[in-house]
Design a protein around this motif. Structure first.
Motif, PDB file in Angstrom:
ATOM      1  N   GLU A  74       0.837  -1.203   0.000  1.00  0.00           N
ATOM      2  CA  GLU A  74       0.000   0.000   0.000  1.00  0.00           C
ATOM      3  C   GLU A  74       0.873   1.255   0.000  1.00  0.00           C
ATOM      4  N   ALA A  75       1.940   1.241   0.760  1.00  0.00           N
ATOM      5  CA  ALA A  75       2.806   2.423   0.837  1.00  0.00           C
ATOM      6  C   ALA A  75       3.431   2.736  -0.517  1.00  0.00           C
ATOM      7  N   ILE A  76       3.669   1.691  -1.304  1.00  0.00           N
ATOM      8  CA  ILE A  76       4.221   1.911  -2.646  1.00  0.00           C
ATOM      9  C   ILE A  76       3.119   2.379  -3.592  1.00  0.00           C
ATOM     10  N   ALA A  77       1.960   1.720  -3.499  1.00  0.00           N
ATOM     11  CA  ALA A  77       0.865   2.039  -4.419  1.00  0.00           C
ATOM     12  C   ALA A  77       0.322   3.449  -4.173  1.00  0.00           C
ATOM     13  N   GLU A  78       0.277   3.851  -2.906  1.00  0.00           N
ATOM     14  CA  GLU A  78      -0.382   5.115  -2.572  1.00  0.00           C
ATOM     15  C   GLU A  78       0.586   6.280  -2.445  1.00  0.00           C
ATOM     16  N   ALA A  79       1.857   6.048  -2.752  1.00  0.00           N
ATOM     17  CA  ALA A  79       2.853   7.120  -2.614  1.00  0.00           C
ATOM     18  C   ALA A  79       2.686   8.159  -3.717  1.00  0.00           C
ATOM     19  N   ASP A  80       3.137   9.364  -3.422  1.00  0.00           N
ATOM     20  CA  ASP A  80       3.264  10.389  -4.450  1.00  0.00           C
ATOM     21  C   ASP A  80       4.671  10.378  -5.037  1.00  0.00           C
ATOM     22  N   LEU A  81       5.579   9.696  -4.344  1.00  0.00           N
ATOM     23  CA  LEU A  81       6.965   9.595  -4.812  1.00  0.00           C
ATOM     24  C   LEU A  81       7.591   8.376  -4.143  1.00  0.00           C
ATOM     25  N   VAL A  82       8.298   7.584  -4.935  1.00  0.00           N
ATOM     26  CA  VAL A  82       9.053   6.452  -4.386  1.00  0.00           C
ATOM     27  C   VAL A  82      10.533   6.729  -4.617  1.00  0.00           C
ATOM     28  N   LEU A  83      11.307   6.624  -3.540  1.00  0.00           N
ATOM     29  CA  LEU A  83      12.743   6.901  -3.635  1.00  0.00           C
ATOM     30  C   LEU A  83      13.562   5.664  -3.299  1.00  0.00           C
ATOM     31  N   LEU A  84      14.628   5.468  -4.068  1.00  0.00           N
ATOM     32  CA  LEU A  84      15.656   4.476  -3.740  1.00  0.00           C
ATOM     33  C   LEU A  84      16.887   5.248  -3.296  1.00  0.00           C
ATOM     34  N   PRO A  85      17.166   5.273  -2.001  1.00  0.00           N
ATOM     35  CA  PRO A  85      18.321   6.031  -1.512  1.00  0.00           C
ATOM     36  C   PRO A  85      19.609   5.352  -1.942  1.00  0.00           C
ATOM     37  N   PRO A  86      20.761   5.961  -1.711  1.00  0.00           N
ATOM     38  CA  PRO A  86      22.021   5.336  -2.152  1.00  0.00           C
ATOM     39  C   PRO A  86      22.422   4.163  -1.263  1.00  0.00           C
ATOM     40  N   SER A  87      21.521   3.190  -1.136  1.00  0.00           N
ATOM     41  CA  SER A  87      21.792   1.960  -0.386  1.00  0.00           C
ATOM     42  C   SER A  87      22.349   0.914  -1.342  1.00  0.00           C
ATOM     43  N   ASN A  88      22.836  -0.173  -0.765  1.00  0.00           N
ATOM     44  CA  ASN A  88      23.416  -1.238  -1.575  1.00  0.00           C
ATOM     45  C   ASN A  88      22.367  -1.799  -2.548  1.00  0.00           C
ATOM     46  N   PRO A  89      22.668  -1.782  -3.849  1.00  0.00           N
ATOM     47  CA  PRO A  89      21.646  -2.190  -4.836  1.00  0.00           C
ATOM     48  C   PRO A  89      21.354  -3.682  -4.827  1.00  0.00           C
ATOM     49  N   VAL A  90      22.246  -4.462  -4.230  1.00  0.00           N
ATOM     50  CA  VAL A  90      22.060  -5.914  -4.242  1.00  0.00           C
ATOM     51  C   VAL A  90      21.486  -6.388  -2.904  1.00  0.00           C
ATOM     52  N   VAL A  91      22.232  -6.148  -1.817  1.00  0.00           N
ATOM     53  CA  VAL A  91      21.865  -6.751  -0.541  1.00  0.00           C
ATOM     54  C   VAL A  91      20.987  -5.837   0.328  1.00  0.00           C
ATOM     55  N   SER A  92      20.618  -4.653  -0.181  1.00  0.00           N
ATOM     56  CA  SER A  92      19.665  -3.809   0.559  1.00  0.00           C
ATOM     57  C   SER A  92      18.435  -3.565  -0.317  1.00  0.00           C
ATOM     58  N   VAL A  93      18.567  -2.676  -1.303  1.00  0.00           N
ATOM     59  CA  VAL A  93      17.413  -2.409  -2.169  1.00  0.00           C
ATOM     60  C   VAL A  93      17.031  -3.668  -2.949  1.00  0.00           C
ATOM     61  N   GLY A  94      18.028  -4.424  -3.364  1.00  0.00           N
ATOM     62  CA  GLY A  94      17.757  -5.637  -4.142  1.00  0.00           C
ATOM     63  C   GLY A  94      16.933  -6.657  -3.379  1.00  0.00           C
ATOM     64  N   THR A  95      17.230  -6.826  -2.103  1.00  0.00           N
ATOM     65  CA  THR A  95      16.466  -7.818  -1.333  1.00  0.00           C
ATOM     66  C   THR A  95      15.054  -7.322  -1.046  1.00  0.00           C
ATOM     67  N   ILE A  96      14.881  -6.004  -0.895  1.00  0.00           N
ATOM     68  CA  ILE A  96      13.515  -5.477  -0.708  1.00  0.00           C
ATOM     69  C   ILE A  96      12.706  -5.730  -1.977  1.00  0.00           C
ATOM     70  N   LEU A  97      13.290  -5.366  -3.121  1.00  0.00           N
ATOM     71  CA  LEU A  97      12.587  -5.574  -4.399  1.00  0.00           C
ATOM     72  C   LEU A  97      12.338  -7.056  -4.652  1.00  0.00           C
ATOM     73  N   GLY A  98      13.141  -7.909  -4.052  1.00  0.00           N
ATOM     74  CA  GLY A  98      13.005  -9.341  -4.274  1.00  0.00           C
ATOM     75  C   GLY A  98      11.896 -10.001  -3.477  1.00  0.00           C
TER      76      GLY A  98
END
Lengths: 350, 350
Positions: free
Chosen positions: A214-238
């Protein structure tokens, strides 16, 4: 979504009532500090101090140690935004003491390379007791945040157990490799050897924590901060459902490169990017996330000004890209990064 | 057993190869320190530095707090004999820090009246993790003692959960009373109100820990240190099989009065004796334990010299009794108490 459909209205014409951030630990937490700072002082366009920020934090670094459930990224965000962080280390509690660690070593209890501070242990005791009483991690996190008042809604990516393991070369093993927990790779081995593979145990069976989609669907903006693209953002997206939610949201999705000048600013992105066949460059990471118009998750991608030559190729790959300073040297510099991300989102068209 | 059967040989003619002590916390631990001191310097007759001392410790004060299993009496004995105790408090670790306690209070986690020190927490983390891995408390205690080397074999009275609860008057309750855990009565309420009843939950279903009955049966001497006769020694004797083992052992059984001059020296024996209808006097406690010749557990009973007038009535009740100084002011004074107990045992005849 394609940036060249110039006739469409900018997606971010809507006011920024809700921003959702997919965050790892130290880098994500510092970015969030800057974002909140910019929202509070008005330097982030379209935002207000009332803008609700939801953080979906990586929990694949979590582990059990000495019988305690430790959630490094949740705690780093909570302590950082709740003004309890040790600023010099970037993790753990300020004014920490280490008596229990000394004693655990005296008992000869392994692992001795992962030290829990005494103040920090209190957090883990509360969390572990609540989990054992049957509360999901999301409810526990909410309870802990009642004390810390981080100024964001902090959600774990999942209430399920998801754990990143890293395969490293081991000539003494019959298979030639050895698989270690993420924490062992990072804390004991200092990520000093290349990661041959990243294995995210439990990810396929995990479901997003309540409120995440819901937080993704209802957002006005989604940000990917400069976190690790594999073991941080990547695991969330996974986490099943999260990537689809990011692809489907009506909000623009903008990320900030953790790679500056061909290396990570902090952490160990360089070591793990190779394992998934991605070059250690701002543009390669942007292309790895990919443009939503081409099956990826991004609309815009910020690179550091010293990587300005990578803007054109990124734009050719379907991303809005811009080069700005990406070093989080202080709160104002970090707020300026958040402002640049919002400005880039404003140029994304529906 | 009857002290007047003068023709029989003294039981303690045998050398003191094995001494078994039924101990509570602070008082028992200090007595054990003196006993070991006296065995080491030869002031305890019949003993040697090689004499094996087995301690059967009360575990009915144990409880779970903040998800941790805490065993106050086991730890007090272990820390005291392993030179880790805070001498001023008499319990807990020397050079302790209290960071986790401060944090747990900041989280608002109850109970705040029971503080765990940071060093102490490490012990509880190790114990809790081993228990959750399936080890019985006796095996956990043995593992912890490998670090502390207390110089005794330390056994919990039982591996089963046995918990002392205290009924106190409560005019606001429909029943007129309220039942609190022993720790709440002692630590929060400071035993400031009378105990109306002592309820030992789980005792009837408990079995003695491995080695407990053997340590009593095979001892050359069984000692009851000046521990609380109700909630320390009483709960050990209450584990099914223990009282019978003490009654049946070939060894003399000698106790030391925790009541001196009509009050306890430390702790709260006075508050709980009333609840079981026992007068707060050295002779009443001796009579409460009772002579083995009359269905009790004792052969001999030491009272303080200021209670010398109680020796004659005790002897009439079938006990060997003697009045000696019973204040554990220092190691030598305490060793002298142990020596007096051994000497009294020597006068007990089979």
């Amino acid at each position: 979504m394609p940036p060249d459909s110039a006739a469409a209205a900018p997606l971010s014409a809507r006011p920024l009532r809700r921003i959702t951030v997919l965050s790892g630990g130290v880098g994500g937490a510092r970015f969030l500090q800057g974002l909140l700072h910019g929202l509070a002082n008005g330097s982030v366009p379209g935002g207000t101090p009332e803008t609700e920020v939801t953080v979906i934090a990586n929990t694949a670094d979590d582990w059990w140690i000495h019988g305690l459930k430790v959630c490094p990224d949740l705690d780093t965000v909570m302590y950082t935004l709740g003004d309890g962080i040790d600023h010099d280390r970037g993790w753990g509690r300020r004014d920490e003491t280490w008596s229990a660690k000394t004693e655990l070593e005296a008992y000869g209890v392994e692992p001795t390379w992962f030290g829990l501070g005494d103040r920090d242990i209190a957090t883990h005791l509360v969390r572990t007791q609540m989990l054992e009483a049957g509360y999901p991690l999301s409810a526990v996190t909410e309870a802990l945040c009642r004390r810390w008042q981080p100024g964001v809604r902090l959600l774990p990516m999942s209430d399920d157990r998801v754990e990143t393991h890293i395969a490293v070369a081991d000539p003494e093993s019959p298979s030639g490799r050895r698989v270690v927990h993420f924490q062992e790779y990072w804390v004991r081995m200092h990520a000093a050897v290349p990661a041959e593979a990243v294995l995210v145990v439990g990810q396929e069976e995990a479901t997003p924590a309540p409120g995440v989609l819901e937080a993704i669907a209802e957002a006005d903006l989604v940000l990917l901060p400069p976190s690790n693209p594999v073991v941080s953002v990547g695991t969330i997206l996974g986490v099943p459902g999260v990537r689809d939610a990011v692809r489907a949201t009506a909000a623009p999705v903008v990320g900030l490169s953790p790679i500056v000048g061909g290396d990570h600013v902090r952490g160990m992105a360089a070591q793990v990017l190779a394992s998934i066949g991605v070059e250690v460059s701002a543009s390669a990471v942007g292309a790895h996330f990919g443009a939503r118009s081409a099956g990826g998750v991004l609309d815009g991608w910020l690179v550091d000004e010293r990587d300005a030559d990578q803007v054109a190729p990124l734009e050719r790959a379907g991303l809005r890209a811009r080069a700005v300073p990406l070093m989080m040297t202080d709160l104002d510099a970090t707020a300026a990064m958040a402002a640049a991300a919002v400005a880039l989102a404003g140029s994304v068209t529906a």
